[in-house]
Design an enzyme around this catalytic site. Structure first.
Site, PDB file in Angstrom:
ATOM      1  N   LYS A  96      -2.539  -1.980  -3.131  1.00  0.00           N
ATOM      2  CA  LYS A  96      -3.582  -1.132  -2.548  1.00  0.00           C
ATOM      3  C   LYS A  96      -3.183   0.327  -2.752  1.00  0.00           C
ATOM      4  O   LYS A  96      -2.482   0.912  -1.930  1.00  0.00           O
ATOM      5  CB  LYS A  96      -3.745  -1.450  -1.057  1.00  0.00           C
ATOM      6  CG  LYS A  96      -4.754  -0.557  -0.339  1.00  0.00           C
ATOM      7  CD  LYS A  96      -5.177  -1.157   0.996  1.00  0.00           C
ATOM      8  CE  LYS A  96      -6.046  -0.200   1.784  1.00  0.00           C
ATOM      9  NZ  LYS A  96      -6.674  -0.830   2.940  1.00  0.00           N
TER      10      LYS A  96
ATOM     11  N   GLU B 269       0.813  -1.223   0.000  1.00  0.00           N
ATOM     12  CA  GLU B 269       0.000   0.000   0.000  1.00  0.00           C
ATOM     13  C   GLU B 269       0.846   1.273   0.000  1.00  0.00           C
ATOM     14  O   GLU B 269       1.200   1.792   1.062  1.00  0.00           O
ATOM     15  CB  GLU B 269      -0.943   0.007   1.223  1.00  0.00           C
ATOM     16  CG  GLU B 269      -1.845   1.246   1.246  1.00  0.00           C
ATOM     17  CD  GLU B 269      -2.776   1.323   2.460  1.00  0.00           C
ATOM     18  OE1 GLU B 269      -2.665   0.483   3.373  1.00  0.00           O
ATOM     19  OE2 GLU B 269      -3.611   2.232   2.485  1.00  0.00           O
TER      20      GLU B 269
HETATM   21  P1  13P Z   1      -9.219   4.308   4.108  1.00  0.00           P
HETATM   22  O1  13P Z   1     -10.115   3.535   3.198  1.00  0.00           O
HETATM   23  O2  13P Z   1      -9.936   4.977   5.244  1.00  0.00           O
HETATM   24  O3  13P Z   1      -8.294   5.223   3.358  1.00  0.00           O
HETATM   25  O4  13P Z   1      -8.273   3.267   4.837  1.00  0.00           O
HETATM   26  C1  13P Z   1      -7.721   2.253   4.103  1.00  0.00           C
HETATM   27  C2  13P Z   1      -6.535   1.748   4.819  1.00  0.00           C
HETATM   28  O5  13P Z   1      -6.471   0.597   5.173  1.00  0.00           O
HETATM   29  C3  13P Z   1      -5.436   2.665   5.086  1.00  0.00           C
HETATM   30  O6  13P Z   1      -4.274   1.949   5.393  1.00  0.00           O
END
Ligand code: 13P
Length: 343
Positions: A220, A178
């Protein structure tokens, strides 16, 4: 490393019509979110809240996985069942957030690098014992005009993400990678495109250098979107187009799925953007799905408000939101089905 097991987990996480709930807020983050809606954050209130989400009747129809926080993976439901097992009973795969947060980066004022690699091999082994089959590590990239991000911040985070992902695959845990380009700021969607492309290219380059297998991970990313304070906000179709075009340039086709974060969009916006991407594009190399925290939890949390009397209503709202995002995965979300909740 068991390639087949990793691939089947990655594929199961992006099964048609299902997505991921990120319920892995750290103690600080959940404290802020609870505080905003008047809930006191205690070990018990956090447990009760998450149990309520996980036992929502029918939620397994729309969720493939849930990302847990270290505290939560060790907690039990009111009937004594460990929370990861509660998820498995719903047909949902338990996952775990393993990073230790984004910290100020030395010699990079205004920028952050994520920590948590020390002892990670041992922690992964323990989480695996507790039932986790996938993991998450979040890096944050900040845009400020043309001056930030710096290349060194992008590359430091990319290398860290790659080291984490390699350790996960070694432990037969699917890594969710991510790298989040933050929505904060007044930048244009074009500037977000440029920074997101640079970030993704650097990330996949580092993953390749460290021998991470692209077929056994999920990405992600943020959507490519106007900064929250930008005077001009790009519309739904532009966000969808810029996002997919950026991903086509920078994400290998071997990656099985892309699971977006919501990143401060409203719940309906996050659904509409995902829906538009799945409507406008066919035959993309990867599944386009969701891994939302705020966009799935905002209204359910507010409705629950820490009161057992509100559980049923909060669950109804949560199930509806998950169902709307499930529809967006097929490109069949509409304002008409959005209104079904009220009926
Ligand atoms: P949000 O969808 O609130 O951005 O959070 C996703 C997430 O897991 C952030 O690490």
């Amino acid at each position: 490393m068991n390639v087949q097991q990793l691939e089947s987990t990655a594929e199961a996480l992006v099964t048609e019509g299902k997505g991921i709930l990120a319920a892995d807020e750290s103690l600080g983050t959940i404290g802020k979110r609870f505080n905003a809606v008047g809930i006191e954050s205690t070990e018990e209130s956090r447990r009760a809240y998450r149990e309520m989400l996980f036992i929502t009747p029918g939620i397994g129809e729309f969720l493939s996985g849930v990302i847990l926080f270290d505290e939560t993976i060790r907690q039990k439901a009111s009937d004594g069942t460990p929370l990861p097992e509660v998820l498995v009973e719903q047909g949902i795969i338990p996952g775990i957030k393993v990073d230790k947060g984004a910290k100020e980066m030395a010699f990079a004022p205004g920028e952050k690098v994520t920590e948590g690699l020390d002892g990670l091999r041992e922690r992964l082994a323990e989480y695996k014992e507790m039932g986790a089959r996938f993991a998450k590590w979040r890096a944050v990239i900040t845009i400020v005009g043309q001056s930030l991000p710096t290349r060194r911040c992008i590359d430091a985070n990319a290398l860290t993400l790659a080291r984490y992902a390699a350790l996960c695959q070694e432990a037969n845990i699917v890594p969710i990678v991510e790298p989040e380009v933050l929505i904060d700021g007044n930048h244009t969607i074009e500037r977000c495109f440029e920074v997101t492309e640079e970030t993704l290219r650097s990330t996949f380059n580092a993953l390749y250098e460290l021998r991470v297998h692209p077929k056994e991970l999920l990405l992600k990313p943020n959507m490519v979107i106007s900064g929250k304070e930008a005077p001009e906000q790009a519309g739904v179709e532009d966000v969808a187009r810029y996002t997919v075009e950026c991903l086509l340039r920078s994400v290998p086709a071997a990656v099985p799925g892309i699971v977006f974060l919501s990143g401060g969009q409203t719940d309906v916006q996050a659904t509409k953007h995902l829906n538009a991407m799945n409507t406008m594009y066919e035959n993309l190399p990867w599944e386009l799905s969701f891994s939302y925290a705020r966009a799935l939890q905002e209204l359910p949390m507010k409705t629950w408000a820490g009161d057992a009397e509100n559980v049923e209503e909060a669950q109804r709202i949560f199930l509806h939101r998950a169902k709307m995002n499930s529809a967006a995965r097929y490109g069949c979300y509409s304002e008409e089905i959005e209104r079904d909740l009220v009926a």
